[in-house]
Write a protein that holds these residues in place. Structure first.
Motif, PDB file in Angstrom:
ATOM      1  N   ILE A  84       0.900  -1.153   0.000  1.00 53.53           N
ATOM      2  CA  ILE A  84       0.000   0.000   0.000  1.00 53.53           C
ATOM      3  C   ILE A  84       0.937   1.201   0.000  1.00 53.53           C
ATOM      4  O   ILE A  84       1.776   1.324   0.903  1.00 53.53           O
ATOM      5  N   PRO A  98      -4.692   4.098  -2.115  1.00 56.15           N
ATOM      6  CA  PRO A  98      -5.464   2.854  -1.982  1.00 56.15           C
ATOM      7  C   PRO A  98      -6.345   2.878  -0.736  1.00 56.15           C
ATOM      8  O   PRO A  98      -5.909   3.314   0.326  1.00 56.15           O
ATOM      9  N   GLY A  99      -7.570   2.452  -0.903  1.00 54.30           N
ATOM     10  CA  GLY A  99      -8.471   2.297   0.255  1.00 54.30           C
ATOM     11  C   GLY A  99      -9.040   3.592   0.791  1.00 54.30           C
ATOM     12  O   GLY A  99      -9.527   3.622   1.929  1.00 54.30           O
ATOM     13  N   ASP A 105     -12.691  -5.600   2.064  1.00 55.08           N
ATOM     14  CA  ASP A 105     -11.789  -6.050   1.003  1.00 55.08           C
ATOM     15  C   ASP A 105     -12.333  -7.220   0.181  1.00 55.08           C
ATOM     16  O   ASP A 105     -12.880  -8.186   0.720  1.00 55.08           O
ATOM     17  N   LEU A 118      -2.272  -5.334   7.848  1.00 54.68           N
ATOM     18  CA  LEU A 118      -1.320  -4.329   7.354  1.00 54.68           C
ATOM     19  C   LEU A 118      -0.162  -4.241   8.322  1.00 54.68           C
ATOM     20  O   LEU A 118      -0.352  -4.324   9.548  1.00 54.68           O
ATOM     21  N   THR A 130      -6.076   4.816   9.815  1.00 54.12           N
ATOM     22  CA  THR A 130      -7.077   3.933   9.205  1.00 54.12           C
ATOM     23  C   THR A 130      -8.292   3.896  10.128  1.00 54.12           C
ATOM     24  O   THR A 130      -8.148   3.674  11.333  1.00 54.12           O
ATOM     25  N   ARG A 270       0.628  -5.509   2.902  1.00 54.72           N
ATOM     26  CA  ARG A 270      -0.746  -5.999   3.127  1.00 54.72           C
ATOM     27  C   ARG A 270      -0.855  -7.493   2.769  1.00 54.72           C
ATOM     28  O   ARG A 270      -0.424  -7.906   1.686  1.00 54.72           O
TER      29      ARG A 270
HETATM   30  C1  SIN Z   1      -6.692  -0.832   2.531  1.00 58.91           C
HETATM   31  O1  SIN Z   1      -7.832  -0.442   2.382  1.00 58.91           O
HETATM   32  O2  SIN Z   1      -6.378  -1.998   2.268  1.00 58.91           O
HETATM   33  C2  SIN Z   1      -5.624   0.120   3.028  1.00 58.91           C
HETATM   34  C3  SIN Z   1      -5.984   0.842   4.280  1.00 58.91           C
HETATM   35  C4  SIN Z   1      -4.924   1.821   4.664  1.00 58.91           C
HETATM   36  O3  SIN Z   1      -3.984   2.080   3.920  1.00 58.91           O
HETATM   37  O4  SIN Z   1      -5.031   2.400   5.762  1.00 58.91           O
END
Ligand code: SIN
Length: 279
Positions: A84, A98-99, A105, A118, A130, A270
């Motif tokens: 990530i 990302p995300g 997911d 993560l 996050t 990840r």
């Molecule tokens: C993700 O959604 O897999 C990443 C989350 C993040 O980078 O905090």
């Protein structure tokens, strides 16, 4: 190991200290960590930087590794781990975070991953938290009339739906062949371990609801998302170097925050863990 486990909020998350995941984990610690994961949904395991092979050994404490869909982000030396990063760009040159929107997911898989892990490698000096939202608590707080409306309803999950404003990176051709075109999952799913129901929505992946036209389905999905991501259902994780955070995709949504200086690097490893068919 002198392992301590403390709750992070009243409804979600626990912080684990003193677990050395760079070495083999004994049976008692393994059982405690798995129990805490099952009870708390998110574990923030404070530790130290792990090499890719060490991270894989560490996550196997919780289950078997799931093959992630978009191989563009696989580490060449260890493809079960994806990265990530805030340094990638869309084909049009815009930065890709990302995300950066509420999601769970890989819900477009027949058996979506039960968990995502993560591991913080490089963090910005501030920001980049996050957020997690507890979909079980959110389901249980719904009015009975809404619960009845969701009863037996199936949503159509795809890689990237046609109405989301957030866009994913495209899949490489080889990955397209093994990622399903569309799968159906219940909007209220039952957790295989706790037996409790959770809202299972995913704004970027749900194309629609079976047997409901878009005019009714899209506002219903928006209403569920707004309810479920209200602050009372959240835990917000502030990253520290060496953190390994594992969360339960079957009963949580999560979201990355792109609220930091983009000249600074945010880079994490990840891994996902195999799950079962949602019921
Ligand atoms: C993700 O959604 O897999 C990443 C989350 C993040 O980078 O905090």
């Amino acid at each position: 190991m002198g392992v301590s486990i403390e709750n992070l909020t009243d409804h979600l998350g626990a912080e684990v200290r003193g677990a050395d995941l760079s070495a083999p984990v004994d049976a008692e610690t393994r059982a405690r960590l798995n129990r805490a994961f099952s009870e708390r949904g998110v574990l923030a395991i404070r530790g130290r930087k792990l090499a890719p092979a060490q991270m894989l050994d560490a996550v196997r404490v919780f289950g078997e590794v799931f093959v992630q869909h978009n191989t563009t982000f696989a580490l060449p030396e260890c493809p079960e781990i994806h990265y990530i990063s805030n340094q990638d760009k869309y084909p049009d040159g815009k930065r890709y975070i990302p995300g950066a929107g509420w999601h769970t997911d890989h819900s477009n898989d027949v058996r979506p991953p039960k968990a995502t892990v993560l591991h913080a490698v490089t963090l910005p000096s501030s920001g980049g938290d996050t957020q997690f939202a507890n979909m079980t608590a959110a389901y249980e707080a719904l009015p009975d009339a809404t619960k009845q409306r969701l009863e037996g309803r199936m949503a159509i999950h795809v890689y990237q739906n046609s109405h989301s404003t957030r866009k994913l990176m495209g899949l490489p051709d080889a990955a397209k062949e093994r990622v399903p075109n569309a799968v159906l999952h219940p909007i209220a799913r039952v957790h295989p371990e706790t037996g409790r129901r959770s809202i299972y929505v995913n704004p970027i992946r749900i194309e629609g609801i079976v047997g409901m036209d878009h005019k009714e389905a899209l506002p219903l999905l928006d209403e569920l998302l707004e309810h479920a991501t209200s602050e009372r259902f959240q835990y917000r994780h502030k990253w520290e170097p060496g953190d390994l955070v594992i969360w339960d995709n079957r009963r949580l949504l999560h979201k990355a925050n792109g609220d930091y200086d983009m000249n600074e690097m945010r880079y994490l490893y990840r891994v996902m863990l195999k799950g079962s068919v949602p019921a």
